[in-house]
Design an enzyme around this catalytic site. Sequence first.
Site, PDB file in Angstrom:
ATOM      1  N   PHE A 153      28.628 -19.153  82.014  1.00 29.51           N
ATOM      2  CA  PHE A 153      27.474 -19.876  82.415  1.00 29.51           C
ATOM      3  C   PHE A 153      28.187 -21.174  83.580  1.00 29.51           C
ATOM      4  O   PHE A 153      28.820 -21.888  83.235  1.00 29.51           O
ATOM      5  CB  PHE A 153      26.649 -20.468  81.552  1.00 29.51           C
ATOM      6  CG  PHE A 153      25.246 -21.110  81.751  1.00 29.51           C
ATOM      7  CD1 PHE A 153      24.316 -20.270  81.499  1.00 29.51           C
ATOM      8  CD2 PHE A 153      25.130 -22.375  81.991  1.00 29.51           C
ATOM      9  CE1 PHE A 153      22.993 -20.850  81.833  1.00 29.51           C
ATOM     10  CE2 PHE A 153      24.135 -23.145  82.604  1.00 29.51           C
ATOM     11  CZ  PHE A 153      22.886 -22.089  82.351  1.00 29.51           C
ATOM     12  N   ASP A 222      31.351 -22.084  73.561  1.00 33.56           N
ATOM     13  CA  ASP A 222      29.951 -22.315  73.866  1.00 33.56           C
ATOM     14  C   ASP A 222      29.064 -21.345  73.175  1.00 33.56           C
ATOM     15  O   ASP A 222      29.111 -20.095  73.514  1.00 33.56           O
ATOM     16  CB  ASP A 222      29.976 -22.159  75.366  1.00 33.56           C
ATOM     17  CG  ASP A 222      28.475 -22.544  75.820  1.00 33.56           C
ATOM     18  OD1 ASP A 222      27.546 -22.524  75.017  1.00 33.56           O
ATOM     19  OD2 ASP A 222      28.181 -23.181  76.887  1.00 33.56           O
ATOM     20  N   TYR A 247      17.559 -25.509  72.583  1.00 28.62           N
ATOM     21  CA  TYR A 247      16.462 -25.223  72.832  1.00 28.62           C
ATOM     22  C   TYR A 247      16.146 -23.580  73.037  1.00 28.62           C
ATOM     23  O   TYR A 247      15.065 -23.124  73.556  1.00 28.62           O
ATOM     24  CB  TYR A 247      15.779 -25.869  74.089  1.00 28.62           C
ATOM     25  CG  TYR A 247      17.103 -25.813  75.098  1.00 28.62           C
ATOM     26  CD1 TYR A 247      17.087 -24.658  76.071  1.00 28.62           C
ATOM     27  CD2 TYR A 247      17.931 -26.855  75.293  1.00 28.62           C
ATOM     28  CE1 TYR A 247      18.072 -24.687  77.098  1.00 28.62           C
ATOM     29  CE2 TYR A 247      18.900 -26.648  76.346  1.00 28.62           C
ATOM     30  CZ  TYR A 247      19.051 -25.446  77.196  1.00 28.62           C
ATOM     31  OH  TYR A 247      19.905 -25.728  78.096  1.00 28.62           O
ATOM     32  N   LYS A 248      17.152 -22.965  72.753  1.00 32.38           N
ATOM     33  CA  LYS A 248      17.093 -21.417  72.849  1.00 32.38           C
ATOM     34  C   LYS A 248      16.592 -20.737  71.490  1.00 32.38           C
ATOM     35  O   LYS A 248      15.560 -20.823  71.197  1.00 32.38           O
ATOM     36  CB  LYS A 248      18.365 -20.828  73.352  1.00 32.38           C
ATOM     37  CG  LYS A 248      18.735 -21.310  74.917  1.00 32.38           C
ATOM     38  CD  LYS A 248      19.735 -20.713  75.842  1.00 32.38           C
ATOM     39  CE  LYS A 248      20.154 -21.535  76.850  1.00 32.38           C
ATOM     40  NZ  LYS A 248      21.518 -21.323  77.532  1.00 32.38           N
ATOM     41  N   ARG A 396      16.391  -9.760  82.003  1.00 32.77           N
ATOM     42  CA  ARG A 396      16.815 -10.277  80.800  1.00 32.77           C
ATOM     43  C   ARG A 396      15.659  -9.999  79.646  1.00 32.77           C
ATOM     44  O   ARG A 396      14.547 -10.644  80.073  1.00 32.77           O
ATOM     45  CB  ARG A 396      17.326 -11.666  80.787  1.00 32.77           C
ATOM     46  CG  ARG A 396      18.891 -11.497  81.140  1.00 32.77           C
ATOM     47  CD  ARG A 396      19.466 -13.069  80.787  1.00 32.77           C
ATOM     48  NE  ARG A 396      18.594 -14.298  80.723  1.00 32.77           N
ATOM     49  CZ  ARG A 396      18.596 -15.397  80.108  1.00 32.77           C
ATOM     50  NH1 ARG A 396      19.999 -15.677  79.808  1.00 32.77           N
ATOM     51  NH2 ARG A 396      18.042 -16.194  80.205  1.00 32.77           N
TER      52      ARG A 396
HETATM   53  C1  PLP Z   1      21.891 -22.384  78.397  1.00 34.97           C
HETATM   54  C2  PLP Z   1      23.138 -22.805  78.662  1.00 34.97           C
HETATM   55  C3  PLP Z   1      23.749 -23.780  78.875  1.00 34.97           C
HETATM   56  C4  PLP Z   1      22.873 -25.050  79.118  1.00 34.97           C
HETATM   57  O1  PLP Z   1      23.423 -26.130  79.368  1.00 34.97           O
HETATM   58  P1  PLP Z   1      22.507 -27.587  79.355  1.00 34.97           P
HETATM   59  O2  PLP Z   1      23.640 -28.756  79.701  1.00 34.97           O
HETATM   60  O3  PLP Z   1      21.680 -27.507  78.280  1.00 34.97           O
HETATM   61  O4  PLP Z   1      21.471 -27.401  80.787  1.00 34.97           O
HETATM   62  C5  PLP Z   1      25.407 -24.003  78.917  1.00 34.97           C
HETATM   63  N1  PLP Z   1      26.051 -22.978  78.783  1.00 34.97           N
HETATM   64  C6  PLP Z   1      25.657 -21.799  78.170  1.00 34.97           C
HETATM   65  C7  PLP Z   1      26.593 -20.824  78.167  1.00 34.97           C
HETATM   66  C8  PLP Z   1      24.325 -21.737  78.357  1.00 34.97           C
HETATM   67  O5  PLP Z   1      23.573 -20.558  78.056  1.00 34.97           O
END
Ligand code: PLP
Length: 430
Positions: A153, A222, A247-248, A396
């Site tokens: 990400f 992560d 939040y997911k 997705r």
């Molecule tokens: C959703 C996601 C993030 C989001 O990071 P934020 O700091 O909450 O915006 C980071 N890493 C991964 C792998 C994600 O899927």
Amino acid sequence: MSDTGTEAMEPRAEAAKLDESDELRGKRAEFSGYGLDEVVYLDGNSLGALHRAVPGRLAEVVEHEWGRLRIRSWDESGWWTAPERVGDRVGRLVGAAPGQVVVGDSTSVNVFKAVVAAVRIARGGGLSDTGAGPESGGGGPARDEILVDAATFPTDGYIAESAARMTGCAVRPLPAAGIPAAVGARTAAVLVNHVDYRTGRLHDLPGTTAAARAAGAPVVWDLCHSVGALPVELDAHGVDLAVGCTYKFLGGGPGSPAFLYVRRGLQPRFDSPLPGWNSHADPFAMASGYAPAEGAVRGRVGTPDILSMLALDAALDVWDGVSVESVRAKSLALTDFFLRCVAAYVPAGRAESITPAAHAERGSQVALRCPDAGDVMAELIRRGVVGDYRRPDVLRFGFAPLYTRFADAERAARVLAEVLTEARGGGAAD
Ligand SMILES: *Cc1c(COP(=O)(O)O)cnc(C)c1O
């Protein structure tokens, strides 16, 4: 591939049967009241649906704890210790014994803390709990490389790059599967997404962790797309550091605070690059010099975001008494079933799954590659099937097992097939 009525009925009947025997089916009612039945919501891997306990609890926090108790709530309502308390609740879901998870800040910020702390640990004595011994990284050749999952990400990659510049390292992007063979004496830290956010591929956490550990380098996992979707077992696999968002799949609400896991044995040597007063051993001493607190508290920075944190706390109630194993079993059954429905309904060659077929390599989403994915997703959403689109060509579909039904998977595949068939009939070039 035929589209006759009887054949199309089969998956629908199967969905009904699967829903009937689903041991988590009662959980969906806890999300009712907000129109979940009016759509097929397959974006719980991006923003989890609202749990019924949240609005009332938030109103109480605002009206009573903030409104009436005001400053007293830091003590009397347990606000001050909420990051650790909610952290332990998240910890149960990732296989972490109490005292190792703290909730706060965003995942991006926690990636920064964890990666810099990982480099400091690798250079300052390695991974043994005492900072000495066979796994020691100290005294060896310079550790100047941060290995990063090449498909990460983006935020993780940007932050790793900055952390590398600050610590005199270089980032080396690698496919996650190649990391165990690439870790070595120069590795200062490793950063991997447990589940790839685009493809839904699940990476090998035990093997990668063990290989990095043997090389004396901490891995930062992560867990954004695995927490709340599958067993992670941080303690059992000897993971050193992990971060993730809430939040997911955890449904904490938009921008709810993320979490940071620091393995207990490593906590005394967790040297945060953001040593705010909330991580001080005695914050209200208001001392001019910094002295880190013991335990997971060391991962805190500044004043916690109480409204978001307590919304998350309420959202976590749905997990009480739920085993992550049963969630995983349903997740795999849902994604298997969705893939079967897509194969049965969608014209051959029109959309290709890029999500691994093997259970051991699959998270809780299905990603389909199709050339006009942006338009297709917009049309799906118009027809009440909510997934998302990742440029340039990925559809997705996330499956949150607590509230997604097999009937939803079947309907999503059926509507997808309609949209793809019409788009082709409408003269799109093949
Ligand atoms: C959703 C996601 C993030 C989001 O990071 P934020 O700091 O909450 O915006 C980071 N890493 C991964 C792998 C994600 O899927």
